[in-house]
Design a protein around this motif. Structure first.
Motif, mmCIF file in Angstrom:
data_model
loop_
_atom_site.group_PDB
_atom_site.id
_atom_site.type_symbol
_atom_site.label_atom_id
_atom_site.label_comp_id
_atom_site.label_asym_id
_atom_site.label_seq_id
_atom_site.Cartn_x
_atom_site.Cartn_y
_atom_site.Cartn_z
ATOM 1 N N GLU A 50 0.828 -1.209 0.000
ATOM 2 C CA GLU A 50 0.000 0.000 0.000
ATOM 3 C C GLU A 50 0.863 1.260 0.000
ATOM 4 N N LEU A 51 1.958 1.235 0.747
ATOM 5 C CA LEU A 51 2.881 2.366 0.731
ATOM 6 C C LEU A 51 3.457 2.580 -0.663
ATOM 7 N N ILE A 57 1.506 7.087 -6.599
ATOM 8 C CA ILE A 57 0.508 8.127 -6.867
ATOM 9 C C ILE A 57 1.131 9.510 -6.693
ATOM 10 N N LEU A 58 1.878 9.699 -5.605
ATOM 11 C CA LEU A 58 2.506 10.998 -5.366
ATOM 12 C C LEU A 58 3.578 11.305 -6.406
ATOM 13 N N PRO A 62 0.963 14.667 -7.950
ATOM 14 C CA PRO A 62 1.232 15.993 -7.391
ATOM 15 C C PRO A 62 2.702 16.262 -7.088
ATOM 16 N N LEU A 63 3.492 15.227 -6.838
ATOM 17 C CA LEU A 63 4.907 15.440 -6.549
ATOM 18 C C LEU A 63 5.810 15.021 -7.701
ATOM 19 N N LEU A 102 8.957 9.100 2.583
ATOM 20 C CA LEU A 102 9.818 10.229 2.230
ATOM 21 C C LEU A 102 10.310 10.205 0.785
ATOM 22 N N SER A 103 10.290 9.052 0.168
ATOM 23 C CA SER A 103 10.870 8.894 -1.167
ATOM 24 C C SER A 103 10.374 9.913 -2.200
ATOM 25 N N PRO A 104 9.069 10.157 -2.334
ATOM 26 C CA PRO A 104 8.634 11.147 -3.337
ATOM 27 C C PRO A 104 9.150 12.564 -3.035
ATOM 28 N N TYR A 105 9.303 12.870 -1.754
ATOM 29 C CA TYR A 105 9.783 14.194 -1.358
ATOM 30 C C TYR A 105 11.285 14.321 -1.631
#
Length: 145
Positions: A50-51, A57-58, A62-63, A102-105
């Motif tokens: 799920e993560l 998705i991020l 949006p990211l 944190l990965s997408p950030y």
């Protein structure tokens, strides 16, 4: 998580048409959505599958690091990340779960062409996490050493 994907696609599509008088309402809506997503993931034990779906998705929405469509969405998601996570992290998270969240950030920090976005990730996510208090308090007991 299809609902989350649809939510962010809709937000990105409609973002440029939101007038400034309603902007705060949409920021609040995104904040509530983030809190509910993290709450959902936390209640289900931060499952890797799920993560990974949420991370995807991020990253693709949006990211998306190369996107210049809606930096306001990116900036806001960066701003609320730690606040909303702190609202739902009860028993802590494993180090692996933290890396997934944190990965997408981190990718946004490394690849964004917008220096304001990169700077915001550094100031609102990485610097606060660098302090031992925040990360240690939220780690799963098995990962605290």
């Amino acid at each position: 998580l299809l609902y989350v994907l649809t939510f962010y696609k809709t937000m990105e599509r409609e973002w440029s048409g939101i007038d400034r008088l309603r902007m705060n309402k949409f920021y609040n809506l995104m904040r509530c959505m983030q809190r509910e997503i993290y709450s959902f993931l936390g209640k289900r034990g931060w499952q890797a599958e799920e993560l990974a779906m949420f991370e995807g998705i991020l990253r693709s929405g949006p990211l998306l690091a190369t996107s210049l469509k809606a930096p306001g969405i990116q900036l806001h998601l960066v701003d609320v990340l730690l606040e909303e996570l702190s609202e739902v992290v009860q028993e802590g998270m494993t180090a692996a779960a933290w890396l997934r969240v944190l990965s997408p950030y981190l990718r946004l920090l490394a690849r964004s062409p917008d220096h304001a976005v990169s700077r915001r990730v550094l100031d609102r996510v990485l610097r606060p996490l660098a302090g031992p208090k925040w990360l240690r308090a939220c780690l799963h007991p098995a990962d605290r050493k």
